[in-house]
Design an enzyme around this catalytic site. Structure first.
Site, mmCIF file in Angstrom:
data_model
loop_
_atom_site.group_PDB
_atom_site.id
_atom_site.type_symbol
_atom_site.label_atom_id
_atom_site.label_comp_id
_atom_site.label_asym_id
_atom_site.label_seq_id
_atom_site.Cartn_x
_atom_site.Cartn_y
_atom_site.Cartn_z
ATOM 1 N N TYR A 9 43.673 50.903 29.703
ATOM 2 C CA TYR A 9 42.358 50.505 29.197
ATOM 3 C C TYR A 9 42.420 49.960 27.767
ATOM 4 C CZ TYR A 9 41.207 53.742 33.016
ATOM 5 O OH TYR A 9 41.153 54.396 34.210
ATOM 6 N N TYR A 137 32.169 56.369 39.645
ATOM 7 C CA TYR A 137 33.582 56.083 39.353
ATOM 8 C C TYR A 137 34.422 56.972 40.274
ATOM 9 C CZ TYR A 137 38.186 55.876 37.357
ATOM 10 O OH TYR A 137 39.546 55.712 37.211
ATOM 11 N N LYS A 269 42.232 66.511 38.605
ATOM 12 C CA LYS A 269 42.098 66.860 37.178
ATOM 13 C C LYS A 269 42.350 68.349 36.839
ATOM 14 C CE LYS A 269 39.870 62.893 35.290
ATOM 15 N NZ LYS A 269 39.203 61.954 36.203
#
Ligand code: PLP
Length: 421
Positions: A9, A137, A269
């Protein structure tokens, strides 16, 4: 010489040199040269126990001594078996089967393939599209990009490359909305389902908290309503709990706020406490049963090389044990109280001309601004005060490690507020 590492990014022309991290302890990491920073976002929300947790580190070392890796193709091992059992125990009732993979995006790909194949095996091959939400997302791989918000999301330049799916409006009812206040959101979802259910395999959502799409928060009533609509229209409900799972919204899973069991649920995660990359896609008996059959097309054709990696499974088991034994939900509740007090009860913050909203849910808080320019320079500002913040778009947020002491939580919130003073 500049490092050959290509950062995610990052705009290559304007990026500044990335600080080098050499270690960390608890909620802080340390840079080469000795600077120590309080991590407000715990490495993309996964390092829920903070850095250098002795029990997690020991678990990996111990596992490394006996078995670092073996494939799950035709073989199994104790850490994978135990972790699957533990995940079935702690997730909403009815999720009984666990498919491992190596990252959140791949876990979502697995969920989508499972949903399409489920309908195929039920004699409905025409149900192969997804229904997703605006502001969603779900990951960066191709299949996942196609179900991220197609307008505000970060993948719009790939639109020609991606398959077409359906989108419903993002839910607008707040987390504490009354049941009647979610009616408009559910009516919008129903409208898309009524028109397109014949080709929709699954409704995907990040329950309660749309994370990377802008930290939009919504009501448990929306989850319950979505469950009923999915049953009505023969559409599978997939909860992407990659960000919300393991306590982020104040309960172990966001689904727990609504007592809803999705047909498929994806975890990553926080799964390993962030110590190794891994993911789990859980399915109900109903989904799993569709795959029991005697044609070659009944096999689920997916198998990441590193699925069920023993090191990852072992550290995930330790992470879950620490979470439960040390009563993390209480810690999260404490962080939530600090965030509310600092960010919601301060009228001057909300009245600031650049601030359009402030929201808190579990161990998550965001200050939303009207214009991205209003956050330019905030990361440097925070770093000078010993806090590592990484805002994106119009969102200045914190999703800290749960072991963050309350004083440090207040410190993070105060630095976020001070930017607007
Ligand atoms: C981070 C995230 C993903 C992608 O996970 P990766 O491990 O980065 O591939 C998918 N969905 C949600 C909700 C996420 O927060």
């Amino acid at each position: 010489m500049a490092s050959p590492v290509w950062h995610p990014y990052a705009h290559l022309l304007t990026q500044t040199a990335a600080p080098k991290v050499i270690g960390g302890e608890g909620p802080r990491f340390t840079l080469e040269g000795g600077e120590t920073l309080l991590d407000a976002t715990c490495s993309w929300w996964c390092m829920i126990h903070g850095y250098g947790h002795p029990r997690l580190v020991a678990a990996i070392k111990e596992q490394a001594d006996s078995l670092c890796h073996v494939m799950l193709g035709g073989l199994t091992h104790e850490p994978a078996d135990r972790l699957a059992r533990e995940l079935v125990r702690v997730t909403p009732p009815g999720l009984e089967h666990v498919f491992f993979s190596d990252s959140g995006s791949v876990g979502m790909e697995v969920a989508m393939k499972m949903a399409v194949q489920y309908h195929y095996l039920q004699g409905k091959p025409e149900k192969y599209r997804m229904l997703s939400l605006m502001k969603a997302y779900h990951g960066d791989t191709s299949g996942c990009m196609a179900v991220c918000d197609p307008e505000e999301g970060m993948h719009s330049l790939f639109s020609g490359f991606l398959p077409r799916h359906h989108f419903a409006p993002t839910p607008s009812a707040a987390h504490d909305a009354a049941p009647n206040e979610v009616e408009a959101d559910l009516a919008a979802l129903r409208a898309v389902l009524e028109q397109h259910h014949g080709e929709i395999a699954a409704l995907l959502m990040e329950p309660l908290l749309q994370a990377a799409g802008g930290l939009n928060m919504t009501s448990p009533h929306y989850l319950a309503g979505a469950r009923a609509l999915c049953d009505e229209f023969d559409v599978l409900l997939v909860f992407d709990e990659i960000a919300t799972g393991f306590g982020r919204t104040g309960k172990l899973f966001a689904a727990d706020h609504a007592d809803v069991t999705p047909d498929i649920m994806v975890l990553s995660k926080g799964l390993t406490g962030g110590y190794l990359g891994h993911a789990a896609t859980l399915a109900t008996d109903r989904v799993h049963a569709a795959f029991i059959g005697d044609t070659p097309l009944h096999a689920f054709m997916h198998g990441p090389t590193f699925m069920g990696n023993p090191l990852a499974c072992r550290v995930a088991l330790e992470s879950l044990a620490v979470f439960e034994e040390e009563n993390y939900l209480e810690k999260i509740d404490g962080l939530n109280r600090v965030l509310r007090e600092e960010l919601l009860e301060d009228a001057s913050l909300r009245q600031h001309p650049q601030v359009s909203d402030a929201r808190v849910l579990g161990a998550t808080a965001v200050i939303e601004v009207a214009d991205t320019g209003a956050l330019k320079g905030v990361a440097d500002f925070a770093r000078k005060q010993g806090v590592w913040l990484r805002p994106f778009g119009r969102w200045l947020y914190t999703m800290p490690a749960y072991i963050t002491p309350q004083e440090d939580m207040a410190r993070i919130a105060r630095v976020m507020k001070a930017w607007f003073k």
